[in-house]
Motif scaffolding. Structure first.
Motif, PDB file in Angstrom:
ATOM      1  N   THR A 166      10.849  14.476 -80.688  1.00  0.00           N
ATOM      2  CA  THR A 166      11.338  13.535 -80.084  1.00  0.00           C
ATOM      3  C   THR A 166       9.995  12.514 -78.893  1.00  0.00           C
ATOM      4  O   THR A 166       9.109  11.330 -79.036  1.00  0.00           O
ATOM      5  CB  THR A 166      12.614  12.059 -78.783  1.00  0.00           C
ATOM      6  OG1 THR A 166      13.481  12.987 -80.251  1.00  0.00           O
ATOM      7  CG2 THR A 166      12.676  11.173 -78.548  1.00  0.00           C
ATOM      8  N   ILE A 167       9.910  13.437 -77.513  1.00  0.00           N
ATOM      9  CA  ILE A 167       8.162  13.078 -76.905  1.00  0.00           C
ATOM     10  C   ILE A 167       7.114  13.249 -77.530  1.00  0.00           C
ATOM     11  O   ILE A 167       6.047  12.604 -77.576  1.00  0.00           O
ATOM     12  CB  ILE A 167       8.706  14.536 -76.090  1.00  0.00           C
ATOM     13  CG1 ILE A 167       9.711  14.056 -75.257  1.00  0.00           C
ATOM     14  CG2 ILE A 167       7.342  14.395 -75.344  1.00  0.00           C
ATOM     15  CD1 ILE A 167       9.795  15.139 -73.902  1.00  0.00           C
ATOM     16  N   CYS A 168       7.031  13.819 -79.097  1.00  0.00           N
ATOM     17  CA  CYS A 168       5.330  14.340 -79.005  1.00  0.00           C
ATOM     18  C   CYS A 168       5.669  12.594 -80.057  1.00  0.00           C
ATOM     19  O   CYS A 168       4.203  12.088 -80.481  1.00  0.00           O
ATOM     20  CB  CYS A 168       5.854  15.402 -80.219  1.00  0.00           C
ATOM     21  SG  CYS A 168       5.620  16.565 -79.701  1.00  0.00           S
ATOM     22  N   GLN A 169       6.873  12.207 -81.106  1.00  0.00           N
ATOM     23  CA  GLN A 169       6.284  11.445 -81.837  1.00  0.00           C
ATOM     24  C   GLN A 169       6.321   9.879 -80.618  1.00  0.00           C
ATOM     25  O   GLN A 169       5.715   9.079 -80.931  1.00  0.00           O
ATOM     26  CB  GLN A 169       8.129  10.998 -82.710  1.00  0.00           C
ATOM     27  CG  GLN A 169       7.906  11.863 -83.630  1.00  0.00           C
ATOM     28  CD  GLN A 169       9.585  11.770 -84.642  1.00  0.00           C
ATOM     29  OE1 GLN A 169       9.744  10.882 -83.854  1.00  0.00           O
ATOM     30  NE2 GLN A 169       9.470  12.495 -85.319  1.00  0.00           N
ATOM     31  N   PHE A 170       6.821   9.681 -79.611  1.00  0.00           N
ATOM     32  CA  PHE A 170       6.504   8.716 -78.563  1.00  0.00           C
ATOM     33  C   PHE A 170       4.878   8.968 -78.239  1.00  0.00           C
ATOM     34  O   PHE A 170       4.167   7.681 -78.450  1.00  0.00           O
ATOM     35  CB  PHE A 170       7.018   9.091 -77.927  1.00  0.00           C
ATOM     36  CG  PHE A 170       7.041   8.028 -76.694  1.00  0.00           C
ATOM     37  CD1 PHE A 170       7.600   6.809 -76.346  1.00  0.00           C
ATOM     38  CD2 PHE A 170       6.411   8.072 -75.024  1.00  0.00           C
ATOM     39  CE1 PHE A 170       7.271   5.854 -75.935  1.00  0.00           C
ATOM     40  CE2 PHE A 170       6.064   7.343 -74.140  1.00  0.00           C
ATOM     41  CZ  PHE A 170       6.572   6.142 -74.580  1.00  0.00           C
ATOM     42  N   PHE A 171       4.278   9.939 -77.839  1.00  0.00           N
ATOM     43  CA  PHE A 171       3.498   9.696 -77.293  1.00  0.00           C
ATOM     44  C   PHE A 171       1.643   9.215 -78.696  1.00  0.00           C
ATOM     45  O   PHE A 171       0.953   8.580 -78.441  1.00  0.00           O
ATOM     46  CB  PHE A 171       2.970  11.259 -76.864  1.00  0.00           C
ATOM     47  CG  PHE A 171       3.172  11.053 -75.303  1.00  0.00           C
ATOM     48  CD1 PHE A 171       2.736  10.443 -74.281  1.00  0.00           C
ATOM     49  CD2 PHE A 171       4.191  11.958 -74.718  1.00  0.00           C
ATOM     50  CE1 PHE A 171       2.974  10.298 -73.419  1.00  0.00           C
ATOM     51  CE2 PHE A 171       4.594  12.043 -74.062  1.00  0.00           C
ATOM     52  CZ  PHE A 171       4.841  11.305 -73.092  1.00  0.00           C
TER      53      PHE A 171
ATOM     54  N   SER B 260      15.178  10.701 -63.321  1.00  0.00           N
ATOM     55  CA  SER B 260      14.011  10.877 -64.052  1.00  0.00           C
ATOM     56  C   SER B 260      12.798  10.287 -64.484  1.00  0.00           C
ATOM     57  O   SER B 260      12.164  10.612 -65.529  1.00  0.00           O
ATOM     58  CB  SER B 260      15.442  10.531 -65.745  1.00  0.00           C
ATOM     59  OG  SER B 260      16.426  11.082 -65.154  1.00  0.00           O
ATOM     60  N   GLY B 261      13.289   9.036 -63.568  1.00  0.00           N
ATOM     61  CA  GLY B 261      12.025   8.632 -63.834  1.00  0.00           C
ATOM     62  C   GLY B 261      11.116   9.417 -62.730  1.00  0.00           C
ATOM     63  O   GLY B 261       9.499   9.341 -63.056  1.00  0.00           O
ATOM     64  N   LEU B 262      11.233  10.416 -61.605  1.00  0.00           N
ATOM     65  CA  LEU B 262      10.537  10.721 -60.733  1.00  0.00           C
ATOM     66  C   LEU B 262       9.809  12.199 -62.176  1.00  0.00           C
ATOM     67  O   LEU B 262       8.741  12.666 -61.181  1.00  0.00           O
ATOM     68  CB  LEU B 262      11.329  11.155 -59.306  1.00  0.00           C
ATOM     69  CG  LEU B 262      11.008   9.939 -58.595  1.00  0.00           C
ATOM     70  CD1 LEU B 262      12.105  10.206 -57.046  1.00  0.00           C
ATOM     71  CD2 LEU B 262       9.932   9.118 -58.038  1.00  0.00           C
ATOM     72  N   CYS B 263      11.163  12.699 -62.235  1.00  0.00           N
ATOM     73  CA  CYS B 263      10.513  14.179 -62.394  1.00  0.00           C
ATOM     74  C   CYS B 263      11.032  14.446 -64.325  1.00  0.00           C
ATOM     75  O   CYS B 263      10.592  15.059 -64.954  1.00  0.00           O
ATOM     76  CB  CYS B 263      11.601  15.183 -62.211  1.00  0.00           C
ATOM     77  SG  CYS B 263      11.830  15.089 -60.732  1.00  0.00           S
TER      78      CYS B 263
ATOM     79  N   ILE C 199      16.078  11.143 -70.566  1.00  0.00           N
ATOM     80  CA  ILE C 199      16.236  12.138 -69.723  1.00  0.00           C
ATOM     81  C   ILE C 199      17.511  11.903 -69.021  1.00  0.00           C
ATOM     82  O   ILE C 199      18.601  13.198 -68.593  1.00  0.00           O
ATOM     83  CB  ILE C 199      14.721  12.606 -68.982  1.00  0.00           C
ATOM     84  CG1 ILE C 199      13.623  12.606 -69.338  1.00  0.00           C
ATOM     85  CG2 ILE C 199      15.603  13.383 -67.943  1.00  0.00           C
ATOM     86  CD1 ILE C 199      12.788  12.855 -68.743  1.00  0.00           C
ATOM     87  N   ALA C 200      18.105  10.961 -68.930  1.00  0.00           N
ATOM     88  CA  ALA C 200      19.490  10.030 -68.215  1.00  0.00           C
ATOM     89  C   ALA C 200      20.396   9.989 -68.326  1.00  0.00           C
ATOM     90  O   ALA C 200      21.961  10.683 -68.117  1.00  0.00           O
ATOM     91  CB  ALA C 200      19.195   8.767 -66.884  1.00  0.00           C
ATOM     92  N   MET C 201      20.909   9.861 -69.475  1.00  0.00           N
ATOM     93  CA  MET C 201      21.264  10.182 -70.442  1.00  0.00           C
ATOM     94  C   MET C 201      22.341  11.018 -71.216  1.00  0.00           C
ATOM     95  O   MET C 201      23.773  11.184 -70.453  1.00  0.00           O
ATOM     96  CB  MET C 201      21.502   9.219 -71.480  1.00  0.00           C
ATOM     97  CG  MET C 201      21.407   7.771 -72.126  1.00  0.00           C
ATOM     98  SD  MET C 201      22.103   6.616 -70.621  1.00  0.00           S
ATOM     99  CE  MET C 201      24.025   6.884 -72.012  1.00  0.00           C
TER     100      MET C 201
ATOM    101  N   ILE D 188      11.746   4.465 -71.358  1.00  0.00           N
ATOM    102  CA  ILE D 188      12.469   4.532 -72.801  1.00  0.00           C
ATOM    103  C   ILE D 188      12.418   6.142 -72.264  1.00  0.00           C
ATOM    104  O   ILE D 188      13.749   6.757 -72.649  1.00  0.00           O
ATOM    105  CB  ILE D 188      11.593   4.550 -74.032  1.00  0.00           C
ATOM    106  CG1 ILE D 188      11.035   3.133 -74.463  1.00  0.00           C
ATOM    107  CG2 ILE D 188      11.925   5.417 -74.965  1.00  0.00           C
ATOM    108  CD1 ILE D 188      10.345   3.033 -75.119  1.00  0.00           C
ATOM    109  N   MET D 189      11.641   6.547 -71.930  1.00  0.00           N
ATOM    110  CA  MET D 189      11.552   8.252 -71.119  1.00  0.00           C
ATOM    111  C   MET D 189      12.618   8.919 -70.361  1.00  0.00           C
ATOM    112  O   MET D 189      13.879   9.693 -70.078  1.00  0.00           O
ATOM    113  CB  MET D 189      10.020   8.852 -71.265  1.00  0.00           C
ATOM    114  CG  MET D 189      10.521  10.534 -71.007  1.00  0.00           C
ATOM    115  SD  MET D 189      10.336  11.186 -72.772  1.00  0.00           S
ATOM    116  CE  MET D 189       8.473  10.543 -73.693  1.00  0.00           C
ATOM    117  N   GLN D 190      12.677   7.534 -69.653  1.00  0.00           N
ATOM    118  CA  GLN D 190      13.833   7.509 -68.445  1.00  0.00           C
ATOM    119  C   GLN D 190      15.460   7.942 -68.804  1.00  0.00           C
ATOM    120  O   GLN D 190      16.128   8.802 -68.280  1.00  0.00           O
ATOM    121  CB  GLN D 190      13.988   7.114 -67.077  1.00  0.00           C
ATOM    122  CG  GLN D 190      14.420   6.379 -66.270  1.00  0.00           C
ATOM    123  CD  GLN D 190      14.321   5.016 -65.051  1.00  0.00           C
ATOM    124  OE1 GLN D 190      13.266   4.167 -65.757  1.00  0.00           O
ATOM    125  NE2 GLN D 190      14.114   5.374 -64.033  1.00  0.00           N
TER     126      GLN D 190
END
Length: 286
Positions: A134-139, A209-212, A230-232, A225-227
């Motif tokens: 998911t992270i790779c597809q996003f970037f 999640s926003g800071l780390c 991670i938070a969910m 989206i990334m926040q």
């Protein structure tokens, strides 16, 4: 006597620490021998996200410094050794405290140990199969070809560093149910307190999640989206802990009150046995 027992415990701690360190060293050596295959396995989510159909000639990494590829292999091997050492260390801690526990205490503390090991394995599987793709597809979605070409030339050291941070973060997140379970067993927390603190926990989950998050770690700023991604899982794991607390409270309340009645019956039996022993002693004396 106390000093000898203390020395035995210290010696056992040293032996178990040596076992854990030796297992980590052997894991590191094995991972270093197969570091090429390990790097290929780590890079597979990025390779599939970059070319899902597999039509390209092959995905490649670059390194811009002379020692960068060496340190990338070293970091990947160390991360694998630490991951396996965590599971082995949990087992060694359990084997150290197990001889001093009663049967009820073994059942009480065996759950957190098994839960911690299971969550460590599950987090690794989820990171490799879900989070990394998911992270790779996003970037990779920020690649463009018009009006100017912007394509990825991934550095091997940067990518392994990102994977390492994601694995450490996921390991920390997935230990939330274990920590809640231990706090409930010890008596520090109750299901009422967890329900009351739910809004505060959700707020700090999104804040952390926003800071780390990966974008913040790499210095790319915050990303909603990334926040949320991670938070969910953190909130879901917290809800699992709340459910465990509720299930434990219901199970305790459903047990029949055996404390006073059992004590009275035992006291009656003990007094009756004591009277019988006194009578036999008096008859023998006569």
């Amino acid at each position: 006597m106390k000093e000898t027992v203390l020395k035995k415990h210290i010696r056992e701690i040293k032996v178990r620490m040596v076992y854990t360190i030796m297992s980590m060293v052997l894991t590191f050596m094995t991972a270093w021998i197969y570091s090429s295959e390990l790097i290929h396995a780590i890079a597979e989510p990025l390779e599939k996200a970059h070319d899902p159909k597999g039509t390209a000639q092959g995905f490649h990494f670059i390194f811009t410094e002379l020692t960068e590829a060496f340190w990338a292999r070293t970091r990947a091997s160390m991360c694998t050794a630490l991951y396996m050492g965590t599971i082995i260390g949990i087992y060694q801690v359990w084997e150290f405290i197990k001889p001093g526990l009663h049967k009820c205490e073994k059942k009480k503390y065996l759950g957190p140990m098994m839960l911690s090991s299971a969550t460590s394995i599950i987090s690794g599987v989820i990171v490799y199969c879900v989070v990394l793709p998911t992270i790779c597809q996003f970037f990779l979605s920020f690649e463009i070809s018009k009006p100017i070409q912007i394509h990825l030339e991934a550095r091997i050291y940067t990518y392994t560093q990102m994977v390492e941070k994601i694995v450490v973060l996921s390991q920390t997140i997935f230990q939330v149910p274990t920590l809640i379970y231990i706090c409930i067993r010890v008596g520090i927390l109750t299901h009422k307190a967890l329900i009351e603190w739910r809004p505060i926990f959700i707020f700090f989950s999104f804040l952390a999640s926003g800071l780390c998050g990966p974008t913040a770690i790499l210095g790319l700023g915050g990303d909603i989206i990334m926040q949320c991604t991670i938070a969910m899982p953190i909130i879901i794991l917290y809800e699992i802990g709340v459910y465990m607390a509720l299930a434990g409270g219901v199970a305790r309340s459903a047990r029949p009150p055996q404390g006073r009645g059992g004590k009275k019956k035992r006291q009656k039996k003990s007094t009756a046995g004591g009277r019988g022993d006194r009578r036999t002693q008096q008859e023998n004396h006569r």
